[in-house]
Enzyme design. Structure first.
Site, PDB file in Angstrom:
ATOM      1  N   GLY A  45      -2.944  -2.193  -1.845  1.00  0.00           N
ATOM      2  CA  GLY A  45      -2.065  -3.341  -2.008  1.00  0.00           C
ATOM      3  C   GLY A  45      -2.861  -4.545  -2.444  1.00  0.00           C
ATOM      4  O   GLY A  45      -4.071  -4.469  -2.698  1.00  0.00           O
ATOM      5  N   GLY A  46      -2.157  -5.692  -2.482  1.00  0.00           N
ATOM      6  CA  GLY A  46      -2.799  -6.906  -2.945  1.00  0.00           C
ATOM      7  C   GLY A  46      -3.915  -7.375  -2.031  1.00  0.00           C
ATOM      8  O   GLY A  46      -4.805  -8.110  -2.461  1.00  0.00           O
ATOM      9  N   MET A  47      -3.862  -7.007  -0.753  1.00  0.00           N
ATOM     10  CA  MET A  47      -4.854  -7.502   0.189  1.00  0.00           C
ATOM     11  C   MET A  47      -5.996  -6.528   0.439  1.00  0.00           C
ATOM     12  O   MET A  47      -6.990  -6.890   1.061  1.00  0.00           O
ATOM     13  CB  MET A  47      -4.165  -7.806   1.532  1.00  0.00           C
ATOM     14  CG  MET A  47      -3.079  -8.856   1.431  1.00  0.00           C
ATOM     15  SD  MET A  47      -3.700 -10.453   0.901  1.00  0.00           S
ATOM     16  CE  MET A  47      -4.688 -10.920   2.314  1.00  0.00           C
ATOM     17  N   GLY A  48      -5.856  -5.295  -0.018  1.00  0.00           N
ATOM     18  CA  GLY A  48      -6.948  -4.356   0.207  1.00  0.00           C
ATOM     19  C   GLY A  48      -6.526  -2.921  -0.002  1.00  0.00           C
ATOM     20  O   GLY A  48      -5.416  -2.622  -0.421  1.00  0.00           O
ATOM     21  N   VAL A  50      -6.422   1.112   1.614  1.00  0.00           N
ATOM     22  CA  VAL A  50      -6.325   1.846   2.872  1.00  0.00           C
ATOM     23  C   VAL A  50      -6.846   3.257   2.655  1.00  0.00           C
ATOM     24  O   VAL A  50      -6.460   3.935   1.704  1.00  0.00           O
ATOM     25  CB  VAL A  50      -4.869   1.894   3.384  1.00  0.00           C
ATOM     26  CG1 VAL A  50      -4.804   2.610   4.725  1.00  0.00           C
ATOM     27  CG2 VAL A  50      -4.297   0.493   3.515  1.00  0.00           C
ATOM     28  N   LYS A  66      -8.243   0.109   6.817  1.00  0.00           N
ATOM     29  CA  LYS A  66      -7.925  -0.835   5.755  1.00  0.00           C
ATOM     30  C   LYS A  66      -9.096  -1.770   5.555  1.00  0.00           C
ATOM     31  O   LYS A  66      -9.537  -2.453   6.491  1.00  0.00           O
ATOM     32  CB  LYS A  66      -6.671  -1.646   6.086  1.00  0.00           C
ATOM     33  CG  LYS A  66      -6.312  -2.638   4.975  1.00  0.00           C
ATOM     34  CD  LYS A  66      -4.873  -3.073   5.038  1.00  0.00           C
ATOM     35  CE  LYS A  66      -4.501  -3.859   3.783  1.00  0.00           C
ATOM     36  NZ  LYS A  66      -3.068  -4.173   3.717  1.00  0.00           N
ATOM     37  N   ASP A 159       4.566  -9.292   5.743  1.00  0.00           N
ATOM     38  CA  ASP A 159       4.792  -8.330   4.655  1.00  0.00           C
ATOM     39  C   ASP A 159       5.683  -7.189   5.141  1.00  0.00           C
ATOM     40  O   ASP A 159       5.407  -6.020   4.865  1.00  0.00           O
ATOM     41  CB  ASP A 159       3.457  -7.777   4.150  1.00  0.00           C
ATOM     42  CG  ASP A 159       3.595  -7.120   2.773  1.00  0.00           C
ATOM     43  OD1 ASP A 159       4.573  -7.438   2.063  1.00  0.00           O
ATOM     44  OD2 ASP A 159       2.754  -6.274   2.415  1.00  0.00           O
TER      45      ASP A 159
END
Length: 799
Positions: A45-48, A50, A66, A159
């Protein structure tokens, strides 16, 4: 560095990413990352990113690991993450994927090791499993409760979307799991809501609240997650795809959030404009009106108009399932009556027939259409039937019925009884007594007093015997006590005793009236006097009626509460535990008597500093009491206040504060601003604020209490606690001479009270406060003198 979330005997030590892994690189299968071995990528995703990984120490298990991208691990973001990970590790809820481990590496990579969840996104699960509406609502309620748990821990997800709510079957039951708190943010106290403290913008398209989508971090609080829940709920209920709004935005001047709300508004009332995909509008129109109103509130652009919490959203969904009125629907009389009728068709039909029969029977009697003796017998039977039907209004018997509707029925019955039964004083006395009992059980003490007086007037006109008048007068006395009129209650109870004085010593009615007098003496602070009366009455009731007789059990509970208030904790505990066991066997877990005994045991646990036990008893008890009695009932107030105390005593002030505030507001509504119970609730709030460090607010509340304590409590020694409370606040403010004067007042009242004295637990609390004062003041000689008084143990009370 050491990280949280794993046992202290085997802390995780992660220094940095492997040399070959850059900020955006994918870790290869087999890469070792601290105690984790990477297997494969699960998602991104945009944050990292997994990974499926295996934890090797201190236990071996598969986890979802993550790794947060380096660019969001700025010094400020890392600082927030350090605070946030503490809260993440504390979350324990069946609807939340557990966070096992969280931290940051030396080179700035934040990471989370989470429970591996193998499930299906909630919207896909509902569609594939073809869940009906009831099962979808129940599943979504569980999600809401999980989000509420996170909010109570100070975590806002930010989110929430179907991909982050996975569902799997556990023992054939759908079990949701909320995952991916990787962009969750911590919160700070802001009124009734946790407010975002992280400045980073994050989220996913149409699921973002309006305040989140415009990157206004200071406007983001728990209600932002409520908005996201609203979008998901829309999809769960309709099988529609809200993401379709994203592709339609070039054809609309509205933001996605307002476009989705427009679909709901257009379905609710035809006058609303809509500029989105027609599939969304069609799906909304297929929903029941009540659920469209739920969505409208959850999706309100103005967060002040949304549900105040995820729990409030879950409550409305449960109300819909139980066919109770929803908070999101305008509370018109027509709507309330419709809900009531749907739930209680049979009961209403019976009550209507019964009341009609009563009036018909009365008319027959008045017109002499049957012989006098037959009419009297018929009227008596009909009156008894109607009395029993109206008694069903009592929330102890009519569980789940809305109090507002119960009041509506009672109001109508009261008007007709006064108008149409004036010539039938015997029947009217029965009906008025039943109406008064029902109002009293609803906490409507002033209305109940009016009908008790009317019942007594009718009973005297009908020449009731003294024993029956005494029993009715004692009911009125209890109602006066419930409304905070202690002296008037004692006077009425004295009148009742006079009316039954001629009855034999073991007469049931006389013993019942004496037991009620004892409870009022206890509430007025005459603890020893009440205890002696309860002991004598209980012995006679046991001998005459047996241990399981309702009157015997009521007196046993009265004695247990007297022991509790008198500091005889070791004697109160076995009595209460025995009562709970007997009530459960006789009446069941949800009976009002069982609930009341459990509340008393929780109060005792608080007094004995068994705060964990008190919370364990009260947390599951509160929704049960709210269901039986409603949100605004005196018994609900008792549970709310004691749950707040249990949380306060374990220093969970942010969790305790809403209960104290709710308790004070409810006490004011029930009793007035300066009634004894209200002042006690305000004093308790003051003490919680003192412990939480809000000394200015604590002093303001404590002074208001002390200003009215003498007038409200009279000679009741409970007012000593009010003086002591202000004294402790002044000590915390380092205003020592004034604190000393206030503690002197508390000590004088406490030691002079006939049922207290220096060794009483309440008096010893004042001693503790003196010790704290002189220690803070630096008066070692006075501190030692009061410690000497503390050292002398209180004598064991005679049993």
């Amino acid at each position: 560095m050491h990280v949280t979330g794993v046992p202290s005997d085997a802390p995780t030590e992660i220094h940095s990413l492997p040399q070959s892994a850059g900020p955006g690189a994918t870790l290869a299968d087999g890469t070792t990352f601290g105690v984790y071995v990477i297997h494969r990528v699960l998602g991104e995703g945009g944050m990292g990113r997994v990974y499926l990984a295996e934890q090797t120490q201190p236990v071996r298990r598969e986890v979802a690991l993550k790794l947060i991208r380096e660019q969001v691990a700025s010094p400020l973001a890392r600082a927030y993450f350090e605070v946030e990970r503490q809260a993440l590790a504390q979350m324990r809820h069946p609807a939340i994927a557990q966070v096992f481990d969280a931290g940051t590496t030396a080179d700035g990579h934040a990471y989370l090791a989470m429970e591996l969840v193998e499930g299906t996104p909630i919207t896909q699960f509902c569609h594939d499993e073809r869940l009906d509406l009831q099962r979808r609502l129940l599943l979504f309620e569980r999600v809401c409760h999980g989000v509420q748990h996170a909010h109570q821990k100070g975590i806002i997800h930010r989110d929430l979307k179907p991909a982050n709510v996975l569902v799997q079957r556990v023992d054939a039951t759908p079990a949701p799991k909320i995952i991916d708190f990787g962009i969750a943010i911590g919160g700070e106290c802001c009124g009734d809501h946790a407010r975002a403290t992280s400045p980073d913008a994050a989220g996913t398209g149409v699921y973002m609240s309006p305040e989140q989508s415009v990157h206004a971090p200071h406007d983001i609080d728990t209600r932002s997650d409520v908005y996201s829940l609203g979008v998901m709920l829309y999809e769960v209920l309709t099988d529609a795809d809200a993401a379709a709004l994203t592709s339609s935005m070039h054809r609309s001047k509205l933001a996605p959030q307002r476009t989705l709300l427009a679909a709901i508004d257009s379905a609710v009332d035809a006058g609303s404009a809509y500029a989105g995909p027609h599939a969304l509008l069609d799906a909304a129109r297929r929903l029941p009106y009540e659920l469209r109103c739920v969505l409208r509130r959850a999706l309100a652009p103005d967060r002040e108009q949304r549900y105040a919490s995820a729990a409030a959203l879950a409550d409305d969904l449960q109300r819909y399932r139980k066919r109770r009125p929803l908070h999101a629907v305008p509370q018109t009389r027509a709507y309330l009556v419709r809900c009531f009728v749907v739930r209680h068709r049979l009961g209403l039909a019976a009550a209507t027939v019964a009341f009609a029969a009563l009036l018909a029977g009365t008319a027959l009697a008045l017109h002499g259409l049957s012989r006098a003796q037959q009419s009297a017998a018929k009227t008596t039977r009909v009156a008894a039937f109607v009395r029993d039907m109206l008694a069903g209004i009592d929330p102890e018997r009519a569980r789940g019925m809305d109090n507002q509707l119960m009041r509506t029925i009672l109001d109508a019955a009261a008007v007709r009884a006064g108008r149409e039964l004036a010539a039938q004083p015997d029947v009217r006395a029965e009906i008025e007594r039943t109406i008064a009992d029902s109002y009293s059980s609803l906490g409507e003490f002033a209305l109940a007093e009016t009908h008790y007086r009317d019942a007594l007037d009718a009973a005297r006109a009908a020449d009731w015997r003294d024993g029956d008048l005494g029993e009715l007068t004692s009911r009125r006395a209890l109602n006066l006590g419930g409304g905070g009129h202690a002296q008037d209650a004692l006077a009425a109870a004295g009148d009742a005793i006079g009316l039954v004085a001629a009855a034999p010593a073991d007469d049931r009615g006389r013993l019942l009236v004496e037991s009620r007098l004892a409870s009022l003496e206890r509430d007025a602070g005459k603890i020893d006097q009440a205890r002696d009366r309860f002991t004598r009455v209980l012995a006679q009731q046991r001998q005459a009626f047996g241990d399981d007789d309702p009157d015997t059990l009521d007196s046993m509970q009265g004695l247990a509460i007297s022991d509790l208030l008198g500091g005889r904790y070791d004697e109160a505990r076995p009595l209460l535990q025995g009562l709970i066991d007997r009530y459960r066997q006789l009446y069941g877990d949800d009976d009002a008597k069982t609930l009341g005994a459990i509340v008393s045991l929780a109060v005792l646990a608080n007094e004995q500093e068994r705060y964990g036990e008190a919370a364990q008893l009260l947390v599951p008890l509160l929704p049960r009491v709210e269901r039986v009695y409603g949100m605004e009932h005196p018994r609900t107030l008792v549970v709310v206040m004691n749950l707040g105390s249990a949380l306060r005593y374990t220093q969970r002030y942010d969790e305790a504060r809403p209960y104290y505030v709710r308790g004070l507001e409810l006490a004011r509504k029930l009793y007035g601003d300066t009634a004894p119970r209200t002042l006690m609730a305000e004093s308790n709030l003051s003490l919680m604020l003192r412990d939480a460090g809000d000394l200015a607010a604590a002093e303001r509340h404590a002074r208001h209490v002390v200003e009215h304590a003498d007038e409200a409590f009279g000679d009741n020694p409970l007012r000593a606690g009010m003086y002591r409370g202000l004294g402790t606040v002044l000590t915390a403010e380092q205003r020592y001479p004034e604190a000393e004067r206030m503690l002197d007042r508390a000590w004088q009242v406490s030691v002079a009270a006939p049922d207290y004295g220096p060794a009483h637990p309440r008096s010893q609390e004042v001693v503790d406060s003196y010790i704290d004062l002189y220690k803070a003041w630096g008066r070692a000689d006075r501190e030692a003198a009061w410690r000497a008084r503390k050292a002398a143990p209180a004598p064991t009370p005679a049993g």
